[in-house]
Design a protein around this motif. Structure first.
Motif, PDB file in Angstrom:
ATOM      1  N   ALA A 256      -1.492  -0.308 -13.119  1.00 43.54           N
ATOM      2  CA  ALA A 256      -0.379   0.105 -13.985  1.00 43.54           C
ATOM      3  C   ALA A 256      -0.916   0.934 -15.156  1.00 43.54           C
ATOM      4  CB  ALA A 256       0.384  -1.113 -14.486  1.00 43.54           C
ATOM      5  N   ALA A 257      -2.031   0.481 -15.740  1.00 45.17           N
ATOM      6  CA  ALA A 257      -2.587   1.175 -16.911  1.00 45.17           C
ATOM      7  C   ALA A 257      -3.060   2.583 -16.528  1.00 45.17           C
ATOM      8  CB  ALA A 257      -3.756   0.374 -17.476  1.00 45.17           C
ATOM      9  N   ARG A 258      -3.724   2.694 -15.381  1.00 40.12           N
ATOM     10  CA  ARG A 258      -4.244   4.007 -14.959  1.00 40.12           C
ATOM     11  C   ARG A 258      -3.097   4.938 -14.567  1.00 40.12           C
ATOM     12  NH1 ARG A 258      -8.800   3.030 -10.688  1.00 40.12           N
ATOM     13  NH2 ARG A 258      -9.300   5.219 -11.119  1.00 40.12           N
ATOM     14  N   THR A 259      -2.021   4.349 -14.019  1.00 39.47           N
ATOM     15  CA  THR A 259      -0.840   5.149 -13.672  1.00 39.47           C
ATOM     16  C   THR A 259      -0.204   5.698 -14.953  1.00 39.47           C
ATOM     17  OG1 THR A 259      -0.425   3.893 -11.654  1.00 39.47           O
ATOM     18  CG2 THR A 259       1.469   5.033 -12.604  1.00 39.47           C
ATOM     19  N   ALA A 260      -0.052   4.828 -15.952  1.00 40.00           N
ATOM     20  CA  ALA A 260       0.574   5.259 -17.213  1.00 40.00           C
ATOM     21  C   ALA A 260      -0.231   6.394 -17.857  1.00 40.00           C
ATOM     22  CB  ALA A 260       0.681   4.075 -18.168  1.00 40.00           C
TER      23      ALA A 260
ATOM     24  N   PHE B   8       7.444  -1.205 -12.658  1.00 38.35           N
ATOM     25  CA  PHE B   8       6.756  -0.046 -13.231  1.00 38.35           C
ATOM     26  C   PHE B   8       6.150   0.824 -12.132  1.00 38.35           C
ATOM     27  CE2 PHE B   8       3.190   2.067 -15.327  1.00 38.35           C
ATOM     28  CZ  PHE B   8       3.812   2.579 -16.456  1.00 38.35           C
ATOM     29  N   LEU B   9       5.439   0.175 -11.200  1.00 33.98           N
ATOM     30  CA  LEU B   9       4.759   0.953 -10.149  1.00 33.98           C
ATOM     31  C   LEU B   9       5.762   1.545  -9.156  1.00 33.98           C
ATOM     32  CD1 LEU B   9       1.675  -1.387  -9.666  1.00 33.98           C
ATOM     33  CD2 LEU B   9       1.640   0.936 -10.597  1.00 33.98           C
ATOM     34  N   ARG B  10       6.813   0.801  -8.854  1.00 30.68           N
ATOM     35  CA  ARG B  10       7.851   1.337  -7.953  1.00 30.68           C
ATOM     36  C   ARG B  10       8.521   2.554  -8.574  1.00 30.68           C
ATOM     37  NH1 ARG B  10       9.655  -1.425  -3.408  1.00 30.68           N
ATOM     38  NH2 ARG B  10       9.149  -3.630  -3.390  1.00 30.68           N
ATOM     39  N   GLN B  11       8.840   2.435  -9.875  1.00 35.59           N
ATOM     40  CA  GLN B  11       9.518   3.559 -10.527  1.00 35.59           C
ATOM     41  C   GLN B  11       8.579   4.758 -10.686  1.00 35.59           C
ATOM     42  OE1 GLN B  11      11.931   2.559 -13.941  1.00 35.59           O
ATOM     43  NE2 GLN B  11      12.622   0.665 -13.006  1.00 35.59           N
ATOM     44  N   ALA B  12       7.309   4.483 -10.889  1.00 36.19           N
ATOM     45  CA  ALA B  12       6.338   5.588 -10.961  1.00 36.19           C
ATOM     46  C   ALA B  12       6.304   6.304  -9.619  1.00 36.19           C
ATOM     47  CB  ALA B  12       4.951   5.050 -11.308  1.00 36.19           C
ATOM     48  N   GLU B  13       6.310   5.538  -8.552  1.00 41.20           N
ATOM     49  CA  GLU B  13       6.249   6.104  -7.203  1.00 41.20           C
ATOM     50  C   GLU B  13       7.448   7.015  -6.947  1.00 41.20           C
ATOM     51  OE1 GLU B  13       3.804   5.707  -5.109  1.00 41.20           O
ATOM     52  OE2 GLU B  13       4.708   6.577  -3.313  1.00 41.20           O
ATOM     53  N   LYS B  14       8.604   6.602  -7.490  1.00 43.65           N
ATOM     54  CA  LYS B  14       9.827   7.387  -7.252  1.00 43.65           C
ATOM     55  C   LYS B  14      10.091   8.390  -8.358  1.00 43.65           C
ATOM     56  CE  LYS B  14      12.191   3.754  -4.689  1.00 43.65           C
ATOM     57  NZ  LYS B  14      13.098   2.622  -4.848  1.00 43.65           N
ATOM     58  N   ASN B  15       9.168   8.555  -9.278  1.00 42.13           N
ATOM     59  CA  ASN B  15       9.374   9.460 -10.404  1.00 42.13           C
ATOM     60  C   ASN B  15      10.550   9.064 -11.268  1.00 42.13           C
ATOM     61  OD1 ASN B  15       7.682  11.515 -11.026  1.00 42.13           O
ATOM     62  ND2 ASN B  15       8.311  12.760  -9.263  1.00 42.13           N
ATOM     63  N   LYS B  16      10.776   7.775 -11.428  1.00 42.31           N
ATOM     64  CA  LYS B  16      11.970   7.334 -12.145  1.00 42.31           C
ATOM     65  C   LYS B  16      11.653   6.668 -13.480  1.00 42.31           C
ATOM     66  CE  LYS B  16      15.462   7.396  -8.766  1.00 42.31           C
ATOM     67  NZ  LYS B  16      15.769   6.741  -7.529  1.00 42.31           N
ATOM     68  N   LEU B  17      10.385   6.710 -13.893  1.00 38.02           N
ATOM     69  CA  LEU B  17      10.060   6.103 -15.192  1.00 38.02           C
ATOM     70  C   LEU B  17      10.547   7.018 -16.305  1.00 38.02           C
ATOM     71  CD1 LEU B  17       6.375   4.849 -14.748  1.00 38.02           C
ATOM     72  CD2 LEU B  17       8.387   3.430 -15.132  1.00 38.02           C
ATOM     73  N   PRO B  18      10.809   6.472 -17.490  1.00 43.30           N
ATOM     74  CA  PRO B  18      11.082   7.366 -18.622  1.00 43.30           C
ATOM     75  C   PRO B  18       9.853   8.244 -18.874  1.00 43.30           C
ATOM     76  CG  PRO B  18      10.995   5.040 -19.310  1.00 43.30           C
ATOM     77  CD  PRO B  18      10.845   5.057 -17.829  1.00 43.30           C
ATOM     78  N   ASP B  19      10.043   9.338 -19.604  1.00 40.89           N
ATOM     79  CA  ASP B  19       8.908  10.232 -19.908  1.00 40.89           C
ATOM     80  C   ASP B  19       7.889   9.454 -20.755  1.00 40.89           C
ATOM     81  OD1 ASP B  19       7.206  12.233 -20.514  1.00 40.89           O
ATOM     82  OD2 ASP B  19       8.641  13.451 -21.657  1.00 40.89           O
ATOM     83  N   LEU B  20       6.675   9.328 -20.240  1.00 41.52           N
ATOM     84  CA  LEU B  20       5.661   8.546 -20.966  1.00 41.52           C
ATOM     85  C   LEU B  20       4.755   9.414 -21.833  1.00 41.52           C
ATOM     86  CD1 LEU B  20       4.482   5.925 -18.279  1.00 41.52           C
ATOM     87  CD2 LEU B  20       6.305   5.720 -19.952  1.00 41.52           C
TER      88      LEU B  20
ATOM     89  N   PRO C  71       0.814  -1.238   0.000  1.00 44.38           N
ATOM     90  CA  PRO C  71       0.000   0.000   0.000  1.00 44.38           C
ATOM     91  C   PRO C  71       0.840   1.277   0.000  1.00 44.38           C
ATOM     92  CG  PRO C  71      -0.923  -1.600   1.522  1.00 44.38           C
ATOM     93  CD  PRO C  71       0.398  -2.173   1.060  1.00 44.38           C
ATOM     94  N   SER C  72       2.128   1.195   0.362  1.00 43.47           N
ATOM     95  CA  SER C  72       2.949   2.409   0.395  1.00 43.47           C
ATOM     96  C   SER C  72       3.636   2.706  -0.937  1.00 43.47           C
ATOM     97  CB  SER C  72       4.004   2.307   1.499  1.00 43.47           C
ATOM     98  OG  SER C  72       4.997   1.367   1.132  1.00 43.47           O
ATOM     99  N   TRP C  73       3.580   1.748  -1.887  1.00 41.85           N
ATOM    100  CA  TRP C  73       4.216   2.027  -3.178  1.00 41.85           C
ATOM    101  C   TRP C  73       3.480   1.403  -4.366  1.00 41.85           C
ATOM    102  CZ3 TRP C  73       5.368  -2.130  -6.142  1.00 41.85           C
ATOM    103  CH2 TRP C  73       5.526  -3.349  -5.483  1.00 41.85           C
ATOM    104  N   GLY C  74       2.750   0.302  -4.130  1.00 40.81           N
ATOM    105  CA  GLY C  74       2.195  -0.453  -5.266  1.00 40.81           C
ATOM    106  C   GLY C  74       0.786  -0.023  -5.614  1.00 40.81           C
TER     107      GLY C  74
END
Ligand SMILES: Cc1cc2nc3c(=O)[nH]c(=O)nc-3n(C[C@H](O)[C@H](O)[C@H](O)COP(=O)(O)OP(=O)(O)OC[C@H]3O[C@@H](n4cnc5c(N)ncnc54)[C@H](O)[C@@H]3O)c2cc1C
Length: 446
Positions: free
Chosen positions: A281-285, A252-264, A178-181
């Motif tokens: 994951a889809a709603r995050t993207a 994917f979700l961990r990197q989204a949480e840390k702002n570390k995904l490539p620019d989508l 719940p704190s990252w996923g």
């Protein structure tokens, strides 16, 4: 009176999510609608809602307290059964639990128990805490591995019994998935941190950034151990082609949480799977500026995701390719990748009670994507188990007896690591059960 979420406006720059698009989608009940909804409860003598709740919250009592305006009392009733009552009020699949057999359903519609629980826990975040008392201090020490829902709830129950408890957590955060996923638009981080901190503040020693590799290192200093280690590894099928554009849902979700995904921004992201994790994951993207397409082997009817998630995804413009699986992912020049998609059809029922997806011979199509995310589940850290001689059952979970004890004496386990049905509330329930059994074990009763 202000609610917790009014007072503590969420700073998404601190928790990693980059914009207000990550704000919680579901708005809770306001005072008037909560009072109205509470008045619909029939106060059953043998309440099916309580039976349906894995932690046995006394639902009619907390609802009655809301109706009487005693919001602190309502929150206290919830939290005495469930430390993570605010988290569960957001993510519990209540249609399959407390709300499933609500007597009121036979008359008109089920009472919105989850929303009332959220109202009470948000409203009276501070006041109920005053009522918590701890038993006399005891000498025995217990190590809890993992600060997710199972570990936190076990540690908290043990602490209330007066035991000395240390939690070892490999990441820097408490709260587990719940704190990252579970994305912030469903699970505000402030709620997770508030409930986790409350447990820790009862006097639990918390050691973050500590990966427990060998249990023997703990055995010398602790009288019992609880494993709340969750499912750390991703399930991935072998797929031919480029690896750099492929993520697991956890990555994917961990990197989204840390702002570390490539620019989508403007990128097309294919997500393989049909469960809640695929939808998260889809709603995050989408919130990160991408275009999501869910690739699923069966049809909407067989999807394991909750109906609310599916409806929200459709509303948010997510695309679907049903009866589809990806067999190859080829990196082309210019960054775009091509997913070779195999068309499927539904065959006879399988063991899950759903129709089995079968490939249609020779039926393929190509789909241009920038990234692919596997969201088909997670598995236990089997290396950890084998290095520590912990038996694993046929379903790939830690084997436990009726007391939640593993094959190693004094080592107990709970949560996703023993469960096939992964749910926060089940992890909480098992953490509690294990705590009570650890206490019996230390008194020689097991
Ligand atoms: C994307 C996603 C969405 C979900 N949505 C929902 C939902 O809507 N509703 C719902 O009820 N459930 C949902 N779940 C499932 C729910 O999150 C889990 O059932 C729950 O978190 C399990 O709790 P746990 O404590 O067993 O494990 P976890 O939450 O995984 O916590 C385990 C903790 O142990 C730590 N750890 C592991 N190994 C070690 C080690 N060797 N040393 C030290 N620390 C260690 C980990 O870092 C982690 O913090 C979702 C899961 C995911 C992935």
């Amino acid at each position: 009176m202000m609610s917790l979420l009014d007072e503590l406006s969420i700073d998404f720059t601190k928790v990693g999510a980059p914009s207000e698009k990550f704000e919680e989608v579901s708005t809770g009940l306001n005072l008037d609608s909560a009072l109205l909804e509470a008045s619909r409860c029939l106060q059953c003598y043998e309440p099916p809602c309580r039976k349906g709740c894995p932690v046995r919250i006394d639902v009619p009592v907390f609802i009655r307290r809301i109706k009487e305006g005693d919001f602190a009392g309502a929150a206290q009733k919830i939290k005495e059964a469930n430390l993570l009552g605010g988290i569960c009020a957001r993510v519990c699949p209540v249609e399959r639990l407390c709300e499933m057999d609500c007597t009121r359903k036979k008359m008109d519609r089920t009472v919105q128990i989850k929303m009332l629980q959220r109202f009470a826990t948000d409203w009276e975040e501070e006041n109920w805490k005053k009522a918590i008392t701890l038993s006399t201090e005891r000498d025995e020490r217990i190590a809890v591995v993992g600060a997710g829902p199972a570990g936190l709830s076990c540690a908290y129950e043990l602490r209330k019994m007066g035991f000395r408890v240390t939690i070892f957590e490999r990441s820097e955060n408490t709260g587990g998935i719940p704190s990252w996923g579970i994305p912030p638009f469903r699970m505000p981080r402030v709620v997770v941190q508030s409930e986790a901190n409350f447990a820790i503040d009862t006097g639990i020693e918390l050691i973050c950034g500590k990966d427990i590799v060998f249990l023997d290192d703990l055995k010398q200093d602790y009288d019992a151990i609880f494993l709340g280690i969750g499912l750390a590894d991703d399930i991935q099928y072998k797929i031919e082609g480029s690896a750099e554009c492929i993520f697991s849902s956890n990555q994917f979700l961990r990197q989204a949480e840390k702002n570390k995904l490539p620019d989508l921004t403007g990128k097309k992201i294919g997500i393989i799977g049909g469960g809640d994790v695929a939808f998260d994951a889809a709603r995050t993207a989408m919130r990160l500026g991408g275009e999501s397409v869910i690739l699923y082997r069966r049809t909407f009817k067989e999807m394991p995701a909750e109906q609310d998630e599916i409806s929200a995804a459709i509303d948010e413009g997510i695309d679907f390719k049903l009866l589809t699986t990806v067999t190859e992912f080829i990196h082309k020049t210019g960054g775009i990748c091509t997913a070779k998609c195999q068309v499927m059809e539904l065959g006879p029922m399988d063991r899950s009670g759903r129709r089995r997806p079968l490939p249609v011979e020779g039926a393929y199509y190509n789909l241009d994507l920038d990234y692919l995310v596997w969201a088909i589940g997670s598995k236990l850290d089997l290396d950890f188990c084998s290095m520590n001689q912990i038996n694993v059952d046929r379903k790939g979970r830690i084997e436990v007896d009726e007391n939640l004890m593993t094959n190693r004496g004094g080592v107990f386990a709970g949560g996703d690591s023993i469960n096939k049905q992964n749910m926060v509330v089940r992890a909480v329930a098992e953490g509690k059960r294990a705590a009570s059994n650890i206490s019996k074990y230390l008194e020689g009763g097991i």
